[in-house]
Motif scaffolding. Structure first.
Motif, mmCIF file in Angstrom:
data_model
loop_
_atom_site.group_PDB
_atom_site.id
_atom_site.type_symbol
_atom_site.label_atom_id
_atom_site.label_comp_id
_atom_site.label_asym_id
_atom_site.label_seq_id
_atom_site.Cartn_x
_atom_site.Cartn_y
_atom_site.Cartn_z
ATOM 1 N N ASP A 143 -16.895 105.798 42.641
ATOM 2 C CA ASP A 143 -15.804 105.953 41.678
ATOM 3 C C ASP A 143 -14.449 105.808 42.352
ATOM 4 N N ARG A 144 -14.310 106.395 43.531
ATOM 5 C CA ARG A 144 -13.026 106.301 44.232
ATOM 6 C C ARG A 144 -12.737 104.856 44.631
ATOM 7 N N PHE A 145 -13.740 104.172 45.142
ATOM 8 C CA PHE A 145 -13.568 102.780 45.563
ATOM 9 C C PHE A 145 -13.186 101.906 44.374
ATOM 10 N N LEU A 146 -13.898 102.043 43.261
ATOM 11 C CA LEU A 146 -13.616 101.234 42.076
ATOM 12 C C LEU A 146 -12.222 101.495 41.523
ATOM 13 N N ALA A 147 -11.779 102.753 41.627
ATOM 14 C CA ALA A 147 -10.471 103.109 41.081
ATOM 15 C C ALA A 147 -9.325 102.648 41.979
ATOM 16 N N GLU A 148 -9.517 102.675 43.289
ATOM 17 C CA GLU A 148 -8.396 102.478 44.210
ATOM 18 C C GLU A 148 -8.291 101.080 44.805
ATOM 19 N N VAL A 149 -9.350 100.286 44.779
ATOM 20 C CA VAL A 149 -9.244 98.918 45.293
ATOM 21 C C VAL A 149 -8.505 98.067 44.262
ATOM 22 N N ASP A 150 -7.415 97.455 44.674
ATOM 23 C CA ASP A 150 -6.561 96.689 43.766
ATOM 24 C C ASP A 150 -6.920 95.214 43.843
ATOM 25 N N SER A 151 -8.102 94.870 43.339
ATOM 26 C CA SER A 151 -8.550 93.480 43.324
ATOM 27 C C SER A 151 -8.933 93.088 41.905
ATOM 28 N N ALA A 152 -9.019 91.786 41.672
ATOM 29 C CA ALA A 152 -9.360 91.314 40.336
ATOM 30 C C ALA A 152 -10.770 91.733 39.945
ATOM 31 N N ILE A 153 -11.678 91.792 40.926
ATOM 32 C CA ILE A 153 -13.069 92.186 40.685
ATOM 33 C C ILE A 153 -13.452 93.214 41.741
ATOM 34 N N VAL A 154 -13.980 94.343 41.310
ATOM 35 C CA VAL A 154 -14.442 95.387 42.227
ATOM 36 C C VAL A 154 -15.867 95.748 41.820
ATOM 37 N N MET A 155 -16.775 95.804 42.789
ATOM 38 C CA MET A 155 -18.201 95.939 42.505
ATOM 39 C C MET A 155 -18.803 97.155 43.184
ATOM 40 N N HIS A 156 -19.876 97.651 42.598
ATOM 41 C CA HIS A 156 -20.667 98.744 43.169
ATOM 42 C C HIS A 156 -22.120 98.298 43.207
ATOM 43 N N ASN A 157 -22.693 98.296 44.398
ATOM 44 C CA ASN A 157 -24.100 97.940 44.608
ATOM 45 C C ASN A 157 -24.455 96.584 44.001
ATOM 46 N N ALA A 158 -23.602 95.603 44.241
ATOM 47 C CA ALA A 158 -23.846 94.238 43.775
ATOM 48 C C ALA A 158 -23.234 93.266 44.769
#
Length: 427
Positions: free
Chosen positions: A363-378
């Motif tokens: 959740d922290r990574f998805l919220a704080e990474v400022d990229s057009a696409i942010v992924m979890h376990n993919a």
């Protein structure tokens, strides 16, 4: 097959060429803007049929491009982007048909409101108009960009790279034939007929004829477009994508995703270029070994280089490099905070991923990474409009305005306000 030299007559007047193309595109755009969904879909299905029917000519043209590319020293990654075979060409035709089946964004109501005075305000989607697309290497862009532009009610002017000039011309001929067969204007998809760079400059200056420019290619191309354009630009720069292996990552998942994200296709913009590994992760050597076994050159920081003799020391420039090849840089970081700091310093804001079973870390990574696409376990290789269910894509936009991430049909529209009254006057 002998190397063929492509000889073109000198371009006499680039501005006149683009003005003529732009005028014809503007006229075609008016027709496309009001074309019924069924008619646009019919045109795309006919274009797909022409791509299949003209497969021999297209593959022969591509073979000549490949021969010229090898003779000119194109890298393996560039050659992979350029190469067509029966399977890839079939996939291009399939993608055109898939776009024909997508919901038409034109005319869709974005929102509606009624004012206290009784005025009804509606925002509805409309085409952008005439889109200039400048791209390198990939002949599939000729079909993808044309199909997306047409289904969203636009006209497109394409300018492909010299590496794929024969392939692009053959694909364009098939597309134009399909449009004409369906009773739509062939001028809705035009290909700049010269490789003279002056034509690019004229296209970038074509205010009033071209509504937006979309570049697809390397840093040099995008930088030139952004520096010289006098019309709006929708662009992305490098695909410096990261995969972060968190301490709580499942080891099997971490290995599988790291190898796939880097090695499935190294020449695409969604390929991972840097892997970050939490210093608390228990099995970093397995990731390094799997990448080496897959044929990848590994460049690492001090901690990673100590894991294996197959790792070469990374230089300061490696962390900002889009390899587009079987090369990866790997750094050890201190948890999510360390990964975020590295990504903030080096990411091109394209696609970044975290591998973890820790929901809070994800959740922290998805919220704080400022990229057009942010992924979890993919795998970052999923950074693709087709994989997102958008059909083909015209590119991955990394800016903040108008569209972000995979740009497909909706991204090629804007909106206008429709105001419905019953005779209201303003006091």
């Amino acid at each position: 097959m002998s190397t063929e030299t492509l000889i073109e007559p000198p371009l006499q007047d680039a501005d006149a060429l683009i003005a003529d193309m732009g005028g014809r595109a503007r006229a075609a755009a008016k027709i496309m803007a009001t074309a019924p969904t069924a008619k646009k879909a019919e045109g795309l299905r006919a274009a797909a049929a022409q791509l299949r029917g003209q497969a021999d000519a297209i593959l022969d043209a591509n073979a000549r491009d490949m021969t010229a590319g090898e003779a000119n020293g194109l890298t393996s990654a560039m050659l992979d982007r350029l190469r067509l075979d029966a399977g890839r060409l079939g996939g291009i035709a399939d993608a055109v048909e898939a776009i024909a089946a997508l919901p038409d964004p034109v005319g869709a109501e974005v929102d509606r409101a009624e004012r206290p005075n009784g005025l009804v305000l509606r925002r509805v989607r409309v085409p952008l108009g005439v889109i200039g697309i400048i791209y390198e290497s990939r002949p599939n862009v000729t079909a993808d960009a044309a199909a997306l532009g047409l289904m969203s009610g636009n006209a497109v002017i394409l300018r492909g790279g010299s590496e794929a000039v024969r392939s692009n011309r053959a694909i364009h001929a098939a597309l134009a034939a399909g449009l004409s067969e369906a009773g739509l204007p062939a001028e809705a998809v035009q290909l700049v007929p010269t490789q003279d760079r002056a034509a690019v400059g004229a296209l970038l200056r074509a205010q009033g004829l071209v509504d937006i420019i979309i570049p697809r290619g390397g840093k040099g191309l995008v930088a030139r477009v952004q520096d010289e354009a006098r019309v709006p630009v929708l662009a992305h720069l490098d695909g410096i994508c990261h995969t972060y292996i968190d301490a709580a990552a499942d080891p099997d998942t971490a290995v599988a995703l790291a190898v796939n994200a880097k090695m499935r296709r190294t020449g695409i913009c969604g390929a991972t270029e840097t892997i970050l590994i939490d210093r608390a992760y228990a099995a970093p050597r397995a990731i390094v070994d799997a990448l080496v076994a897959a044929g990848c050159e590994v460049r690492g920081d001090t901690d990673i280089a100590a894991l294996s003799p197959h790792v070469t020391p990374a230089s300061a420039t490696d962390w900002d490099c889009e390899y587009l090849d079987a090369i990866v840089s790997i750094a050890a970081v201190d948890g999510v905070a360390g990964a975020l700091a590295h990504i903030d310093a080096h990411s091109s804001r394209h696609t970044d991923a975290i591998v973890t079973e820790d929901a809070a870390a994800a959740d922290r990574f998805l919220a704080e990474v400022d990229s057009a696409i942010v992924m979890h376990n993919a795998s970052t290789q999923f950074a693709d409009g087709g994989e997102f269910g958008l059909g083909a894509e015209i590119g991955i936009a990394t800016g903040r305005l108008h569209a972000r991430g995979p740009v497909a049909l909706e991204g090629l529209t804007t909106y206008k306000w429709l105001v419905h009254g019953t005779g209201q006057t303003r006091p």
